[in-house]
Design a protein around this motif. Structure first.
Motif, PDB file in Angstrom:
ATOM      1  N   PHE A 387       1.788  -9.626  -8.790  1.00 17.65           N
ATOM      2  CA  PHE A 387       2.530  -9.067  -9.918  1.00 17.65           C
ATOM      3  C   PHE A 387       3.632 -10.026 -10.306  1.00 17.65           C
ATOM      4  CE2 PHE A 387       4.534  -7.532  -6.058  1.00 17.65           C
ATOM      5  CZ  PHE A 387       5.908  -7.618  -6.307  1.00 17.65           C
ATOM      6  N   ASN A 388       4.103  -9.911 -11.551  1.00 18.60           N
ATOM      7  CA  ASN A 388       5.207 -10.752 -12.001  1.00 18.60           C
ATOM      8  C   ASN A 388       6.524 -10.149 -11.534  1.00 18.60           C
ATOM      9  OD1 ASN A 388       4.206  -8.871 -14.145  1.00 18.60           O
ATOM     10  ND2 ASN A 388       6.192  -9.365 -15.057  1.00 18.60           N
ATOM     11  N   SER A 389       7.406 -10.999 -11.100  1.00 16.87           N
ATOM     12  CA  SER A 389       8.674 -10.554 -10.509  1.00 16.87           C
ATOM     13  C   SER A 389       9.727 -10.304 -11.585  1.00 16.87           C
ATOM     14  CB  SER A 389       9.184 -11.604  -9.523  1.00 16.87           C
ATOM     15  OG  SER A 389       9.362 -12.859 -10.170  1.00 16.87           O
ATOM     16  N   GLY A 390      10.761  -9.560 -11.189  1.00 19.82           N
ATOM     17  CA  GLY A 390      11.919  -9.364 -12.039  1.00 19.82           C
ATOM     18  C   GLY A 390      11.737  -8.393 -13.181  1.00 19.82           C
ATOM     19  N   ALA A 391      10.645  -7.632 -13.169  1.00 15.79           N
ATOM     20  CA  ALA A 391      10.389  -6.715 -14.282  1.00 15.79           C
ATOM     21  C   ALA A 391      10.220  -5.271 -13.811  1.00 15.79           C
ATOM     22  CB  ALA A 391       9.150  -7.162 -15.054  1.00 15.79           C
ATOM     23  N   GLY A 392      10.616  -5.001 -12.579  1.00 17.43           N
ATOM     24  CA  GLY A 392      10.601  -3.631 -12.089  1.00 17.43           C
ATOM     25  C   GLY A 392       9.267  -3.121 -11.598  1.00 17.43           C
ATOM     26  N   HIS A 393       8.359  -4.023 -11.218  1.00 18.73           N
ATOM     27  CA  HIS A 393       7.028  -3.598 -10.796  1.00 18.73           C
ATOM     28  C   HIS A 393       6.888  -3.421  -9.281  1.00 18.73           C
ATOM     29  CE1 HIS A 393       5.898  -4.293 -14.875  1.00 18.73           C
ATOM     30  NE2 HIS A 393       6.058  -5.593 -14.801  1.00 18.73           N
ATOM     31  N   GLU A 394       7.871  -3.876  -8.534  1.00 18.50           N
ATOM     32  CA  GLU A 394       7.725  -3.899  -7.083  1.00 18.50           C
ATOM     33  C   GLU A 394       7.394  -2.536  -6.491  1.00 18.50           C
ATOM     34  OE1 GLU A 394      10.199  -7.403  -8.259  1.00 18.50           O
ATOM     35  OE2 GLU A 394      10.116  -5.284  -8.812  1.00 18.50           O
ATOM     36  N   GLU A 395       8.129  -1.513  -6.906  1.00 24.45           N
ATOM     37  CA  GLU A 395       8.007  -0.211  -6.266  1.00 24.45           C
ATOM     38  C   GLU A 395       6.654   0.431  -6.530  1.00 24.45           C
ATOM     39  OE1 GLU A 395      10.714   3.842  -5.668  1.00 24.45           O
ATOM     40  OE2 GLU A 395      11.259   2.360  -7.191  1.00 24.45           O
ATOM     41  N   TRP A 396       6.194   0.387  -7.768  1.00 22.92           N
ATOM     42  CA  TRP A 396       4.927   1.070  -8.045  1.00 22.92           C
ATOM     43  C   TRP A 396       3.732   0.290  -7.510  1.00 22.92           C
ATOM     44  CZ3 TRP A 396       0.814  -0.803 -10.762  1.00 22.92           C
ATOM     45  CH2 TRP A 396       1.010  -1.754 -11.754  1.00 22.92           C
ATOM     46  N   VAL A 397       3.819  -1.036  -7.495  1.00 21.00           N
ATOM     47  CA  VAL A 397       2.734  -1.828  -6.913  1.00 21.00           C
ATOM     48  C   VAL A 397       2.629  -1.539  -5.413  1.00 21.00           C
ATOM     49  CG1 VAL A 397       1.981  -4.175  -6.337  1.00 21.00           C
ATOM     50  CG2 VAL A 397       2.780  -3.651  -8.655  1.00 21.00           C
ATOM     51  N   GLU A 398       3.762  -1.401  -4.776  1.00 21.02           N
ATOM     52  CA  GLU A 398       3.742  -1.052  -3.354  1.00 21.02           C
ATOM     53  C   GLU A 398       3.149   0.335  -3.142  1.00 21.02           C
ATOM     54  OE1 GLU A 398       6.725  -0.732   0.535  1.00 21.02           O
ATOM     55  OE2 GLU A 398       7.507  -1.407  -1.400  1.00 21.02           O
ATOM     56  N   ALA A 399       3.451   1.267  -4.064  1.00 18.87           N
ATOM     57  CA  ALA A 399       2.886   2.616  -3.953  1.00 18.87           C
ATOM     58  C   ALA A 399       1.365   2.580  -4.076  1.00 18.87           C
ATOM     59  CB  ALA A 399       3.486   3.520  -5.021  1.00 18.87           C
ATOM     60  N   VAL A 400       0.838   1.750  -4.980  1.00 15.65           N
ATOM     61  CA  VAL A 400      -0.610   1.602  -5.109  1.00 15.65           C
ATOM     62  C   VAL A 400      -1.202   1.055  -3.816  1.00 15.65           C
ATOM     63  CG1 VAL A 400      -2.449   0.308  -6.277  1.00 15.65           C
ATOM     64  CG2 VAL A 400      -0.608   1.352  -7.626  1.00 15.65           C
ATOM     65  N   SER A 401      -0.548   0.047  -3.245  1.00 17.46           N
ATOM     66  CA  SER A 401      -1.065  -0.541  -2.004  1.00 17.46           C
ATOM     67  C   SER A 401      -1.067   0.476  -0.866  1.00 17.46           C
ATOM     68  CB  SER A 401      -0.240  -1.773  -1.611  1.00 17.46           C
ATOM     69  OG  SER A 401       1.028  -1.407  -1.095  1.00 17.46           O
ATOM     70  N   ASN A 402      -0.029   1.336  -0.825  1.00 16.14           N
ATOM     71  CA  ASN A 402       0.018   2.368   0.216  1.00 16.14           C
ATOM     72  C   ASN A 402      -1.142   3.347   0.075  1.00 16.14           C
ATOM     73  OD1 ASN A 402       2.348   1.280   1.315  1.00 16.14           O
ATOM     74  ND2 ASN A 402       3.727   2.635   0.168  1.00 16.14           N
ATOM     75  N   GLN A 403      -1.466   3.697  -1.169  1.00 13.12           N
ATOM     76  CA  GLN A 403      -2.584   4.614  -1.385  1.00 13.12           C
ATOM     77  C   GLN A 403      -3.912   3.949  -1.005  1.00 13.12           C
ATOM     78  OE1 GLN A 403      -2.318   6.142  -5.395  1.00 13.12           O
ATOM     79  NE2 GLN A 403      -0.535   7.412  -4.920  1.00 13.12           N
ATOM     80  N   TRP A 404      -4.061   2.683  -1.275  1.00 12.31           N
ATOM     81  CA  TRP A 404      -5.288   1.989  -0.876  1.00 12.31           C
ATOM     82  C   TRP A 404      -5.409   1.930   0.646  1.00 12.31           C
ATOM     83  CZ3 TRP A 404      -4.785  -2.542  -4.907  1.00 12.31           C
ATOM     84  CH2 TRP A 404      -5.317  -2.106  -6.139  1.00 12.31           C
ATOM     85  N   GLN A 405      -4.288   1.719   1.304  1.00  8.40           N
ATOM     86  CA  GLN A 405      -4.336   1.695   2.765  1.00  8.40           C
ATOM     87  C   GLN A 405      -4.661   3.081   3.330  1.00  8.40           C
ATOM     88  OE1 GLN A 405      -0.396  -0.404   2.929  1.00  8.40           O
ATOM     89  NE2 GLN A 405      -1.360  -1.545   4.590  1.00  8.40           N
ATOM     90  N   GLN A 406      -4.032   4.092   2.761  1.00  8.79           N
ATOM     91  CA  GLN A 406      -4.228   5.451   3.255  1.00  8.79           C
ATOM     92  C   GLN A 406      -5.617   5.989   2.915  1.00  8.79           C
ATOM     93  OE1 GLN A 406      -1.197   8.213   2.036  1.00  8.79           O
ATOM     94  NE2 GLN A 406      -2.468  10.008   2.421  1.00  8.79           N
ATOM     95  N   ASN A 407      -6.071   5.742   1.702  1.00  5.71           N
ATOM     96  CA  ASN A 407      -7.300   6.385   1.229  1.00  5.71           C
ATOM     97  C   ASN A 407      -8.567   5.562   1.456  1.00  5.71           C
ATOM     98  OD1 ASN A 407      -5.777   8.553   0.253  1.00  5.71           O
ATOM     99  ND2 ASN A 407      -5.463   7.568  -1.724  1.00  5.71           N
ATOM    100  N   LEU A 408      -8.429   4.245   1.558  1.00  5.82           N
ATOM    101  CA  LEU A 408      -9.619   3.401   1.676  1.00  5.82           C
ATOM    102  C   LEU A 408      -9.734   2.706   3.030  1.00  5.82           C
ATOM    103  CD1 LEU A 408      -9.597   1.662  -1.842  1.00  5.82           C
ATOM    104  CD2 LEU A 408     -10.871   3.693  -1.140  1.00  5.82           C
ATOM    105  N   GLY A 409      -8.669   2.790   3.811  1.00  2.00           N
ATOM    106  CA  GLY A 409      -8.709   2.109   5.100  1.00  2.00           C
ATOM    107  C   GLY A 409      -8.425   0.621   5.010  1.00  2.00           C
TER     108      GLY A 409
END
Length: 543
Positions: A387-409
């Protein structure tokens, strides 16, 4: 237009270009001071008054070089192109051109009005557009939007240095302009509403750097002094504008802010009239902060997670489907954006008539089915997310990654973030190895622009490396189709192919929270498909 954030906005988008956002509705704020219980329109001050609005510092103020919203928003008031957009229907309507005609969508004839002048009195003729378009395309002038002309006959010859002018742009007489394209293209009138196609006066070519500090346009408003960098840009109503709907305010002042929170507080205190992109974290308190002085607009600003199909692990469509189905979009929107997004079940913005019914089967959250599909397809256990930095994407991208870890293994996740220029270079070099965040906004309201630049084989913003012959054929047929309804059906069919193939995972369309002072009528505030708030229509009720 690609977008890194609302306030780059960016390349195109512009990227958009571009874009580019279509208004579905405005809500919130009751009747928003719009004339009281009797439903009558608010009474504006004599002469129109002055309205001030938040903006960020533009990158450029030359039409052919502006590819972000901050500058293009100003230029939209200073200039009028051949064609404008009807804000109620999103259809093209007359600008400098009174009418246009084509028999084959390839050769177009535009009949110009005879009363148009620039702010310095110079007459506008067909030759004005010939000169402007050739200047924008000339490689020596290095205009960022030159590639919007790439379907004009002679464009490539000019770019390659084999010709000085495009053969496909011709002044038949003073008020008749002919444009010839390399292939049929039905959305041409829509495309001509874009900033890159605004006419420029002869004074611009004498000293383009000086011109940029105080552009001389032909729009509803004219510069009042020079661009005060990082401070403000002020314009006054052009009383000799030849169009049918002149601006309402006498004066518009764009105030440059580096901190959007400061702008929010300035609107609260009455030191600023309009902030058209209030921080999402303010949604919880906006009613207590502003009472009825706010509105909420749905837009076409589209955020997606792209997938590099040139990487073997993402070539199985089931892997792509599973990644999408494992994301709980609404939970992320509620937790991180305070509800300030609309989950995407389309590629084409829903407010465009060409969009499907939102039947994105694989956009539905279904973690159990996603896990089964992912395991059967052998989805990767390690992911690098970009993701591109400095534009406020960090938190939601991390949330997506957490769901992939939790739901897909998914076992291991790494993040790569760069500034936007470096980020796009990484895409250009096809060095992205995992899911990536990007956005797109409509530079002009067309289903073609929502899809072709990102998904057509070999397209400039097709960072996924996607290619589908059936999709390409449908886009080309729709572009060539002379019947608008038939073209719309073809664009909808093309969208269905994308939603099935899923080269990108649709995430959401952005909502913008607009707050305003007591000095303006809230019912007169309107945000269009490109997320421009139309200050020329604002009713100022107090000086």
């Amino acid at each position: 237009m690609k977008n890194s954030s609302r306030r780059r906005r960016a390349t195109g988008a512009v990227a958009v270009t571009a874009a580019a956002a279509l208004v579905l509705s405005a809500c919130g704020g009751g009747d928003d001071n719009g004339g009281g219980d009797n439903g009558e329109a608010a009474q504006g001050v004599e002469g129109g008054g002055t309205v001030s609005a938040y903006n960020c510092e533009p990158q450029f103020l030359v039409p052919g070089n502006s590819t972000e919203v901050c500058g293009s928003w100003v230029l939209d008031s200073l200039f009028t192109g051949l064609v404008q957009t009807d804000l109620e229907t999103n259809e093209p309507m007359p600008g400098v051109a009174e009418s246009w005609d084509t028999e084959d969508n390839q050769t177009w004839t535009f009949t110009l009005g005879e009363d148009w002048t620039f702010h310095d009195g110079e007459e506008i003729t067909a030759q004005t557009f010939v000169d402007t378009y050739n200047w924008v395309v000339d490689p020596d002038n290095a205009q960022q939007s030159a590639n919007f002309f790439d379907n004009f006959v002679g464009y490539q010859e000019v770019v390659d240095g084999d010709a000085e002018e495009m053969e496909g742009v011709r002044a038949v007489d003073d008020y008749t302009l002919e444009i010839e394209l390399t292939e049929p293209f039905s959305p041409l009138p829509d495309m001509l509403t874009y900033t890159a196609f605004y006419p420029m006066p002869s004074v611009a070519y004498e000293d383009i750097e000086a011109f940029e500090q105080a552009p001389v346009g032909n729009g509803r408003y004219m510069m009042d002094g020079e661009w005060e960098h990082d401070v403000q840009i002020a314009v006054e109503r052009f009383e000799d504008w030849a169009g049918e709907d002149p601006g309402l305010p006498q004066r518009i002042e764009w105030k440059m802010y580096t901190d959007i929170e400061t702008a929010y507080l300035d609107v609260q205190s009455g030191n600023l009239d309009i902030l058209d992109a209030a921080p999402p974290n303010r949604r919880a308190t906006v009613e207590s902060d502003f009472g009825e002085n706010y509105a909420d607009f749905d837009t076409s600003s589209f955020t997606y997670m792209g997938l590099p199909l040139y990487q073997e692990e993402f070539q199985d469509v089931d892997v792509r489907h599973a990644l999408s189905m494992a994301i709980d979009r609404q939970a992320i929107i509620d937790a991180i954006f305070d509800g300030a997004q609309t989950p995407a079940a389309n590629i084409i913005p829903p407010a465009l008539s060409d969009a499907g019914e939102g039947n994105c089967e694989f956009c539905e959250y279904d973690p159990e089915a996603a896990k089964e599909l992912y395991e059967e397809a052998g989805g990767p256990t390690d992911l690098t997310i970009y993701f591109n930095s400095g534009a406020g994407h960090e938190e939601w991208v991390e949330a997506v990654s957490n769901q992939w870890q939790q739901n897909l293994g998914v076992e291991n996740v790494e993040f790569e973030s760069l500034d936007f220029a470096q980020y796009l270079a990484l895409h250009d070099e096809k060095e992205v190895t995992g899911p990536y965040r990007l956005g797109w906004s409509l530079s002009y309201p067309s289903a073609q622009y929502a899809m072709e630049p990102i998904y057509a084989t070999g397209a400039s913003s097709n960072y996924a490396g996607y290619s589908n012959e059936e999709f390409d054929d449908l886009i080309n047929e729709a572009n060539a189709e002379t019947d608008p309804d038939t073209a719309a059906e073809m664009y909808t069919e093309a969208e269905a192919i994308l939603l099935e193939d899923m080269p990108v995972i649709p995430m959401w369309f952005s909502n913008y929270l607009v707050v305003h002072s007591d000095r303006v009528d809230g019912d007169s505030i309107f945000m269009d498909q490109a997320t421009y708030t139309h200050l020329e229509d604002v009713v100022v009720t107090e000086e």
